[in-house]
Design an enzyme around this catalytic site. Structure first.
Site, mmCIF file in Angstrom:
data_model
loop_
_atom_site.group_PDB
_atom_site.id
_atom_site.type_symbol
_atom_site.label_atom_id
_atom_site.label_comp_id
_atom_site.label_asym_id
_atom_site.label_seq_id
_atom_site.Cartn_x
_atom_site.Cartn_y
_atom_site.Cartn_z
ATOM 1 N N GLU A 17 0.821 -1.211 0.000
ATOM 2 C CA GLU A 17 0.000 0.000 0.000
ATOM 3 C C GLU A 17 0.854 1.260 0.000
ATOM 4 O O GLU A 17 0.790 2.067 0.949
ATOM 5 C CB GLU A 17 -0.963 0.002 1.199
ATOM 6 C CG GLU A 17 -1.874 -1.212 1.248
ATOM 7 C CD GLU A 17 -2.861 -1.182 2.409
ATOM 8 O OE1 GLU A 17 -2.936 -0.168 3.112
ATOM 9 O OE2 GLU A 17 -3.554 -2.196 2.598
ATOM 10 N N GLU A 21 -5.149 -8.635 1.001
ATOM 11 C CA GLU A 21 -5.834 -8.266 2.245
ATOM 12 C C GLU A 21 -7.304 -8.037 1.953
ATOM 13 O O GLU A 21 -7.657 -7.431 0.934
ATOM 14 C CB GLU A 21 -5.278 -6.970 2.863
ATOM 15 C CG GLU A 21 -3.928 -7.095 3.492
ATOM 16 C CD GLU A 21 -3.471 -5.797 4.151
ATOM 17 O OE1 GLU A 21 -4.332 -5.003 4.589
ATOM 18 O OE2 GLU A 21 -2.256 -5.591 4.211
HETATM 19 O O1 IFM Z 1 -4.039 -2.857 9.272
HETATM 20 C C1 IFM Z 1 -4.028 -2.401 7.967
HETATM 21 C C2 IFM Z 1 -2.827 -2.962 7.223
HETATM 22 O O2 IFM Z 1 -1.636 -2.651 7.849
HETATM 23 C C3 IFM Z 1 -2.798 -2.404 5.824
HETATM 24 N N1 IFM Z 1 -4.053 -2.566 5.160
HETATM 25 C C4 IFM Z 1 -5.246 -2.174 5.854
HETATM 26 C C5 IFM Z 1 -5.267 -2.800 7.236
HETATM 27 C C6 IFM Z 1 -6.537 -2.367 7.982
HETATM 28 O O3 IFM Z 1 -6.553 -0.993 8.139
#
Ligand code: IFM
Length: 471
Positions: free
Chosen positions: A175, A377
């Protein structure tokens, strides 16, 4: 844990054979051991130890104490039936100064982790940078400096050399939009700057570091499976007054097209570059060619559609809290976050499985060279207590059922998705929210550090075993 469902079980939503099921974490969010084994400090140590930056003054000093509980946690992963585990490496644990002398003790932790996963038949999926830049490099200007780009490539080569033989699946960045804009434009994340030009520079330098790291890792080994993890999100108008279309397009350009265009077409979007103007001075001739190196896969972190309203023109509302422009998008001053929807998670994030499907299909259509996708994710925060040893998080199961159904539908629409990682394996340090937001399949009591698999963990075990949603 119960044995759950057998692979023969009838399912209503099945995934293709070989689909990889996993769960994900990140170093600063779970490891703890901040002072141990020669680890150097990171920007998140500095940020969380600065008063007022993180809810309740929480820090990642202990977190889930994963650094000291590795064996217990590996056993838990095996018990959950995970096929893959996505984790990040703490750069400052292996290179306390960011470059130069290697901290063998820190590196050995990741050797043990990788070996422990393989011994249990779990595929390691490494992320090199999940926001915890070594403080020593931040002192040199962090990713605002082009030097860091080269130090990152050296660090990547080290990891490829050390772990690549057993853990060939490696993502460079997690990200990078968040690290650039939350960290440097709105100050909500480390290193906590509010400087649009710094944010755009960091956005670019991370991509350049990615491209150099891909070359550096491939020079070490030719059998690696390399990717990067992006967090795309559809930008939509909701509420009154509507968000102007040109602002939504600009947000889409900064959050989505900037990354995919650069990585997959070797160009930044012209409209975004025009909007940035001098903010993008860091982009130099030849950089885009370096960025657009062929990838083996791309990771997508998908949670929610980004919903915006227009600013209320009523002068009486102009300074009202709900009428503030979106600061983390440079030059976007005519929209504000839409009011929180009725259907949302504890983060206030809207539940938008249809948008998830639409986003995947859009990327598939817009980018003919989109490599195979892993959803690296997806998940939700809900605060469900442990009562008599049971954490009955039915809302998480409902959420995941909807998103996995949408994912399968996107695959039916032609999107080549190879795997899915649940965020997160554990309740953990949720950045500026501290330990308030619980994303885990496994509940963690942050006083005793006791792990309790939630109902969703048992359910997910069944999903993995059945390669689909239970009918
Ligand atoms: O916890 C975060 C993660 O570190 C990166 N993506 C989103 C998750 C939830 O906010």
């Amino acid at each position: 844990m119960s044995q759950g469902h057998s692979s023969e079980r009838t399912t209503t939503v099945r995934f293709p054979e070989g689909f990889l099921w996993g769960a994900a974490t990140a170093a600063y969010q779970i490891e703890g051991g901040a002072e141990d084994g020669g680890r150097g400090r990171s920007v998140w140590d500095d940020f969380s130890h600065t008063e007022g930056k993180v809810a309740h003054g929480h820090t990642g000093d202990i977190a889930c104490d994963h650094y000291h509980r590795l064996d217990e946690d590996l056993a838990l992963m095996a018990d959950l039936g995970l096929q893959s585990y996505r984790f990040s490496i703490s750069w400052s644990r292996v290179l306390p100064g960011g470059f130069g002398e290697v901290n063998r003790e820190g590196l050995d932790f990741y050797h043990r982790l990788v070996d422990g996963l393989l011994a249990r038949g779990i595929v390691p999926n490494i992320t090199l940078f999940h926001w915890d830049l070594p403080s020593a490099l931040e002192e040199h200007g962090g990713f605002r400096s082009r030097d860091t780009v080269h130090w990152f490539a050296d660090y990547a080569a080290l990891i490829a050399r050390e772990l690549g033989d057993r853990a060939p699946m490696i993502a460079t960045f997690n990200e990078p939009w968040c690290y650039a804009y939350l960290g440097h434009a709105d100050g909500h994340h480390a290193p906590g700057l509010r400087d649009d030009k710094a944010a755009v520079t960091v956005a670019h330098h991370q991509l350049l570091a990615h491209g150099l790291a891909v070359d550096a890792m491939r020079a070490e080994r030719n059998d690696l499976s390399l990717g990067i993890v992006i967090n795309p999100s559809l930008a939509r108008s909701e509420g009154e007054p509507p968000a102007p279309a040109d602002a939504l397009r600009r947000i889409d350009g900064i959050q989505n097209r900037w990354w995919f265009d650069a990585l997959l077409t070797g160009q930044y979007p012209a409209d975004v570059m025009e909007g940035f103007g001098a903010l993008a001075d860091a982009v130099l001739p030849g950089d885009l060619e370096q960025i657009a190196r062929p990838l083996d896969w791309i990771g997508l972190n998908c949670y929610f559609d980004s919903l915006f309203s227009g600013l209320d023109p009523d002068p009486a509302q102009a300074g009202a809290p709900g009428n503030q422009p979106v600061l983390s998008f440079p030059t976007v001053r005519s929209v504000r976050p839409a009011p929180v929807r009725a259907e949302h998670t504890d983060m206030g994030w809207p539940i938008t499985p249809d948008g998830f499907r639409e986003l995947l299909v859009r990327l598939h259509h817009d980018y003919p060279d989109l490599p195979p996708v892993y959803v690296t994710e997806n998940g939700c925060a809900y605060d469900d207590p442990v009562v008599d040893g049971v954490c009955d998080d039915q809302r998480r199961i409902a959420f995941l059922t909807r998103y996995l159904t949408a994912l399968r539908a996107a695959m039916d629409d032609g999107v080549d998705v190879r795997g899915y990682y649940q965020w997160s394996l554990f309740d953990n340090f949720e950045w500026a929210f501290g330990y308030d937001q619980r994303f885990g399949l496994v509940h963690v009591d942050f006083d005793t550090l006791t792990r309790t698999p939630k109902a969703s963990a048992h359910w997910y075990r069944g999903v993995v075993a059945a390669n689909g949603l239970p009918g």
